[in-house]
Design a protein around this motif. Structure first.
Motif, PDB file in Angstrom:
ATOM      1  N   LYS A  56       3.801   8.648 -10.381  1.00 41.74           N
ATOM      2  CA  LYS A  56       4.117   8.471  -8.962  1.00 41.74           C
ATOM      3  C   LYS A  56       2.999   7.676  -8.308  1.00 41.74           C
ATOM      4  O   LYS A  56       1.821   7.865  -8.614  1.00 41.74           O
ATOM      5  N   THR A  63       7.446   4.597  -2.112  1.00 43.97           N
ATOM      6  CA  THR A  63       6.960   5.415  -3.221  1.00 43.97           C
ATOM      7  C   THR A  63       7.670   4.946  -4.480  1.00 43.97           C
ATOM      8  O   THR A  63       8.892   4.740  -4.462  1.00 43.97           O
ATOM      9  N   LEU A  65       8.454   5.981  -8.411  1.00 43.64           N
ATOM     10  CA  LEU A  65       8.454   7.074  -9.379  1.00 43.64           C
ATOM     11  C   LEU A  65       8.783   6.520 -10.755  1.00 43.64           C
ATOM     12  O   LEU A  65       9.680   5.678 -10.892  1.00 43.64           O
TER      13      LEU A  65
END
Lengths: 115, 114
Positions: A56, A63, A65
């Protein structure tokens, strides 16, 4: 407008909602991943990157991931704005015999933000 | 310059003609890349230049395609005897060195072969 988006997976969201754009990669040897944003008539613009030793990474409103088990990458955009409307590409680096400058790009996802 | 500059921004050419596409990288960037973006597709690697090293031409689709980089700065991509399948957006990018994957892309040249 940019016709490249007509053949791409599309995601339509309301302004203010969160967006999640997904990308599957095929090579388990890939060790570096980047998300690019491409607006109509412009070249791709770097958004965020992540190395394979992380799962992450956060930036400003974004963001990324990384799930290496299933070879899946996602880009999350918080509080999506009309200016986020664009085609989003994931790219991976596959180090093969020292040619580690080549990026392999996915086909992209067209994000449309409705006001 | 402030960014990667490509010219022309649009080019329409007749099948069989030769075309030259130009890229001015960011000053001081030693690495330069050409990619091709076909309709509805991702970016396809074409060629890579790094300093004075021999370029990696492994992505060029045929011998009708060639590229050079003069003085370690400006690069020209040449397509000879253009075909309709050459129609695409040709993107140039540069970076400080090959370890910096955060390329800066130009806006591309949209090539249409009629």
């Amino acid at each position: 407008g940019e016709s490249v988006g007509l053949h791409l997976p599309t995601l339509s969201v309301q302004e203010g909602d969160n967006s999640i754009i997904n990308c599957a990669y095929s090579n388990s040897a890939s060790d570096y991943f980047i998300w690019y944003k491409q607006e109509s008539g412009k070249g791709p613009q770097f958004i965020i990157d992540i190395r394979s030793n992380m799962d992450k990474r956060q930036g400003q409103r974004v963001t990324v991931l990384l799930n290496k088990t299933v070879k899946h990458l996602s880009l999350q955009i918080a509080a999506t704005q009309p200016g986020d409307s664009a085609v989003y590409f994931c790219a991976e680096n596959i180090d093969s015999g020292g040619s580690n400058y080549k990026l392999t790009f996915g086909k992209g996802t067209l994000l449309t933000v409705n006001p | 310059g402030a960014g990667v500059s490509q010219s022309p921004s649009n080019k329409v050419t007749e099948k069989g003609k030769d075309v030259e596409l130009r890229c001015d990288p960011i000053s001081g960037h030693t690495a330069l890349y050409w990619y091709r973006q076909s309709l509805g597709q991702g970016l396809e690697f074409l060629i890579y230049f790094q300093g004075n090293s021999a370029p990696d031409k492994s992505g060029l689709p045929s011998d009708r395609f060639s590229a050079e980089r003069t003085g370690g700065s400006v690069s020209t991509l040449t397509i000879q005897r253009t075909q309709q399948e050459d129609s695409a957006v040709y993107l140039c990018a540069s970076s400080r060195d090959k370890s910096n994957y955060g390329y800066t892309f130009g806006s591309g040249t949209r090539l249409t072969v009629v």
